[in-house]
Enzyme design. Structure first.
Site, PDB file in Angstrom:
ATOM      1  N   LYS A   9       1.034  -1.386  -0.052  1.00  0.00           N
ATOM      2  CA  LYS A   9      -0.026  -0.107  -0.031  1.00  0.00           C
ATOM      3  C   LYS A   9       1.010   1.245   0.063  1.00  0.00           C
ATOM      4  CE  LYS A   9      -4.272  -2.060   1.503  1.00  0.00           C
ATOM      5  NZ  LYS A   9      -3.860  -3.360   1.709  1.00  0.00           N
TER       6      LYS A   9
HETATM    7  C1  LIG Z   1      -4.528  -4.424   1.288  1.00  0.00           C
HETATM    8  C2  LIG Z   1      -3.630  -5.752   1.206  1.00  0.00           C
HETATM    9  C3  LIG Z   1      -3.959  -6.687   0.413  1.00  0.00           C
HETATM   10  C4  LIG Z   1      -5.366  -6.921  -0.588  1.00  0.00           C
HETATM   11  O1  LIG Z   1      -5.180  -5.787  -1.857  1.00  0.00           O
HETATM   12  P1  LIG Z   1      -6.495  -5.257  -2.430  1.00  0.00           P
HETATM   13  O2  LIG Z   1      -6.110  -4.161  -3.403  1.00  0.00           O
HETATM   14  O3  LIG Z   1      -7.558  -4.911  -1.391  1.00  0.00           O
HETATM   15  O4  LIG Z   1      -6.956  -6.433  -3.295  1.00  0.00           O
HETATM   16  C5  LIG Z   1      -3.236  -7.881   0.272  1.00  0.00           C
HETATM   17  N1  LIG Z   1      -2.229  -8.035   0.984  1.00  0.00           N
HETATM   18  C6  LIG Z   1      -1.947  -7.311   1.810  1.00  0.00           C
HETATM   19  C7  LIG Z   1      -0.848  -7.413   2.671  1.00  0.00           C
HETATM   20  C8  LIG Z   1      -2.611  -6.025   1.922  1.00  0.00           C
HETATM   21  O5  LIG Z   1      -2.251  -5.049   2.966  1.00  0.00           O
END
Ligand SMILES: *Cc1c(COP(=O)(O)O)cnc(C)c1O
Length: 466
Positions: free
Chosen positions: A112
């Site tokens: 993220k």
């Molecule tokens: C947010 C997240 C996901 C999922 O991602 P999306 O874009 O919501 O599908 C997967 N793994 C981790 C570690 C995350 O923080």
């Protein structure tokens, strides 16, 4: 570039407004009216470019009316210089033609950071230009909150309030949020669960009068288009490193809200040869059930070892449904209104089209742990539980061993030590050097009752110009 709503009833907006708006007024999500398309020749000419230069080439068409070229380049340089690996998104090989793309070298150790570190800078830039102030209100069960706080801590025109469920996030995750001591950073622990936090945020967006009209509320969850945009880049980056665009690639993506994998789908539409996209879910498998049987149905939330994928509905899936319905917003609106009341299906030929675009697999905790153990034994490489789900799904769904299969490594294993222990391994994942003192740092947060009026009152009193 203009952006339109997936529900067809909101006016089209430019990039600046989309950045500040979040959800469209008709309840839909914004998508670009049309996508840039790159020829193979053009993509080939990007081989060997540093990450930020590639990022500029891919993202600039989306922002060019709002941000001059030099300013955008500067923002990208700053964003990705804060990553703890020079390659920004390095690839690690697991087996012949099998790779993990490490997306966890950013400041908060999850993918993220790629979008949220940029989003903070974009917001501050646009708000400075408009001489406005924004209040970010977000709910988190872990990763989003820390990445958003880190992304906004230096913003002059943003106050950020992140709600997390009191005593229900892991200690690493809590400390990553609460040890950021900036004056514009406000952590609130709610005596309730994650759904209570999320509901409060949603209701506050619906009625912002508690801010007295002096600031606007902005969103940092993945309904914000800018987040998707920033995630398109690393699909190109991985492909170019492994012989693309003259070879096609396969990607396996640990999926919750369908944001990250939707970015992969866009990369493909923009011209990158991708032959397979695998949706990897945990036991919260609404997407896998839809892909397997054309039934879109909410089940009870399950708590798993991969909490960042614990969701009941995938909000960004709406963006794909919009394309599957020939960009007919009213059809999407009707479908999703029905979906909130019970199970829905789409026309068979549309569903078959979705099946051509994506494969899927659901991986339970037991298989997640088995994969962590297996990869450690084979490679002495530790996977976090989310990435492990991706690797397992990649191995289950793989169609052609001659095509490189790249799993998106979404988090650093040190963020989720419980899953490693649960796997029966005795190794302890170490926090990287820049975080080694996390458990000694001072924490700051406020505990509030599960009461919307009380929380809104707190926000109204604590943002900068209050
Ligand atoms: C947010 C997240 C996901 C999922 O991602 P999306 O874009 O919501 O599908 C997967 N793994 C981790 C570690 C995350 O923080």
């Amino acid at each position: 570039m203009r952006y339109i709503s997936t529900r067809g009833e909101a006016p089209a907006l430019g990039f600046e407004d989309v950045l500040l708006t979040g959800l469209a007024p008709d309840g839909g999500l914004y998508v670009p009216e049309s996508l840039p398309h790159f020829s193979l020749e053009e993509i080939r000419s990007w081989r060997g470019l540093p990450y930020t230069q590639l990022a500029f080439n891919i993202m600039y068409p989306f922002v060019e009316e709002a941000i001059p070229e030099a300013d955008f380049r500067h923002m990208l340089d700053e964003t990705y210089a804060a990553f703890a690996h020079k390659a920004v998104a390095p690839l690690v090989q697991l087996d012949t033609n099998e790779w993990v793309m490490e997306l966890f070298r950013g400041p908060t150790l999850a993918f993220k950071d790629f979008a949220l570190q940029l989003l903070g800078r974009l917001l501050d830039y646009v708000l400075e230009k408009r001489q406005e102030h924004a209040v970010i209100m977000g709910a988190t069960s872990g990763d989003t909150g820390s990445a958003a706080i880190e992304g906004c801590r230096h913003c002059e025109h943003v106050d950020i309030f992140i709600l997390h469920p009191y005593q229900r996030v892991s200690e690493v995750q809590r400390r990553q949020m609460t040890t950021v001591l900036g004056d514009n950073v406000h952590n609130i622990a709610i005596k309730g669960n994650f759904d209570d936090c999320q509901r409060m945020v949603k209701e506050s967006f619906g009625d912002q009068s508690f801010l007295g009209g002096k600031a606007r509320l902005a969103a940092v969850n993945s309904i914000n288009w800018a987040r998707i945009m920033a995630q398109i880049v690393y699909y190109f980056h991985a492909s170019l490193a492994l012989g693309g665009p003259d070879r096609s690639m396969a990607f396996s993506v640990p999926t919750g809200n369908f944001g990250d994998i939707f970015a992969g789908y866009l990369a493909k539409k923009m011209g990158l040869p991708i032959s397979q996209l695998v949706i990897a879910t945990n036991r919260n498998d609404i997407l896998h059930r839809f892909m397997s049987g054309n039934k879109y149905e909410q089940h009870q939330l399950e708590h798993t070892l991969s909490p960042s994928m614990d969701i009941m509905v995938s909000s960004n899936f709406e963006r794909l449904l919009f394309d599957l319905h020939g960009r007919d917003g009213l059809a999407v609106k009707e479908l999703l209104e029905n979906a909130s009341k019970g199970p829905v299906s789409i026309e068979d030929y549309r569903w078959k089209q979705a099946r051509k675009l994506f494969d899927s697999a659901a991986v339970d905790d037991k298989a997640t742990c088995a994969t962590i153990r297996e990869v450690y034994e084979q490679n002495e490489y530790l996977l976090d539980p989310h990435t492990a789900i991706g690797v397992r799904a990649a191995r289950t769904c793989r169609r052609d061993v001659e095509i490189p299969m790249i799993t998106l490594g979404t988090a650093h294993p040190a963020k989720f030590p419980d899953a490693i222990t649960e796997s029966g391994l005795t190794v302890k994942p170490e926090l990287p050097a820049h975080m080694a003192d996390l458990f000694e740092r001072e924490e700051r947060y406020t505990v509030l009752d599960n009461d919307r009026a009380g929380v809104q009152d707190f926000i109204a009193k604590h943002w900068k110009n209050a």
